[in-house]
Scaffold this active site. Structure first.
Site, mmCIF file in Angstrom:
data_model
loop_
_atom_site.group_PDB
_atom_site.id
_atom_site.type_symbol
_atom_site.label_atom_id
_atom_site.label_comp_id
_atom_site.label_asym_id
_atom_site.label_seq_id
_atom_site.Cartn_x
_atom_site.Cartn_y
_atom_site.Cartn_z
ATOM 1 N N TYR A 188 37.766 52.873 59.157
ATOM 2 C CA TYR A 188 37.565 53.951 58.182
ATOM 3 C C TYR A 188 36.158 53.873 57.594
ATOM 4 C CZ TYR A 188 37.802 56.542 53.804
ATOM 5 O OH TYR A 188 37.530 57.401 52.764
ATOM 6 N N SER A 237 32.046 57.909 51.348
ATOM 7 C CA SER A 237 32.917 56.902 50.725
ATOM 8 C C SER A 237 32.079 55.815 50.079
ATOM 9 C CB SER A 237 33.835 56.275 51.785
ATOM 10 O OG SER A 237 34.505 55.146 51.263
#
Length: 297
Positions: free
Chosen positions: A188, A173
């Site tokens: 996350y 990410s």
């Protein structure tokens, strides 16, 4: 120093665009395992690999969605084969999870599995302070993004070692690469930092055994993980890639480096992000994510 490294990354990206892509089937093997292939980036990646003649073992928690995607792959690319494994990755470490892992090993037994794409991930709950979130849902996020990814990798690695070739692609990410913090999506982002570090360590361990391990880093991509309301708050929507376009670029990058940002516009975004002081990033991200919080509440 940063400018030099960033410029080298941009030049490497341009050079790759001019280079003939690796024949993934010939170089790694005729089968790939893809987790989370029924929607978004995972579905696009499955389609792109099948377009390149690679047969697929599809792993997801919903049997009906798996059958739907499998049929779509056969219709688009009749020459490829598919196998499906129903696996709720949040159940790793339980009896049900062990049973599903057994089905995965059974499905891949005897196959020339040359690629593993660890795409499945959970990003909700998000846009919340940690004390506001349901702890059980946070735990599920950690189970899917960290534990399940690790277990699936460990299950596929022995076959690659036996054949002396393979590639593991872990989807990371931009929240861990381009910015110093990602407030209100803290857990996350932390799980994706684990993915990034795991990738580098595995690459050091297995590179000399013929296995390429790579962390591919999407920034914002038009998928279900990004709600329309949040998309509307973005300052630079041009940097948001479509899933299909991203998957095409991602396939070209397999085998080229341990950490990569496949999309050209997002490479530019990474370059520009490095010119901004960390304190400004922190202020801007918190401000934007508080907007997300207000929208989602």
């Amino acid at each position: 120093m940063y400018l030099s490294a960033a410029c080298l990354r941009l030049l490497a990206h341009l050079a790759l665009c001019l280079r003939r892509p690796i024949n993934l089937r010939r170089h790694y093997g005729s089968w790939a395992v893809v987790t989370g292939p029924t929607t978004g980036l995972g579905r696009s990646m499955a389609m792109e690999l099948s377009r390149r003649g690679i047969s697929l073992v599809l792993l997801d928690l919903d049997a009906a969605n798996l059958q739907y995607v499998s049929a779509a792959l056969h219709e688009a690319h009749p020459g490829v084969e598919t196998k499906t494994v129903v696996f709720d990755l949040s159940l790793v470490g339980t009896a049900a999870g062990d049973e599903s892992m057994g089905r995965l090993k059974e499905a891949t037994e005897g196959l020339d599995v040359g690629l593993l794409v660890n795409n499945a991930a959970v990003n909700r709950p998000g846009a919340l302070y940690v004390h506001e979130a349901d702890v059980e849902r946070l735990a599920r996020m950690v189970l899917v993004n960290v534990m399940a990814l690790t277990e699936v990798t460990a299950a596929v690695l022995p076959g690659m070692l036996e054949r002396g070739r393979g590639a593991i692609v872990n989807v990371g990410s931009g929240s861990t690469v381009a910015v110093p913090s990602f407030p209100l999506y803290t857990v996350y982002s932390a799980t994706k930092r684990y993915v990034q570090h795991l990738t580098r360590c595995l690459s050091v361990e297995y590179k000399h055994r013929g296995i390429d391990v790579q962390c591919q880093v999407p920034f914002y991509v038009h998928t279900g993980m990004l709600s329309p309301a949040i998309k509307a708050t973005m300052t630079f929507p041009a940097f948001v890639a479509t899933a299909d376009a991203y998957a095409r670029d991602a396939a070209r990058w397999i085998g080229h480096g341990v950490l990569c940002v496949p999309d050209a516009s997002q490479q530019l975004q990474w370059f520009l992000a490095g010119l901004v002081p960390d304190a400004v990033h922190d202020w801007y991200r918190l401000r934007q994510h508080l907007k997300h919080r207000a929208i989602l509440r």
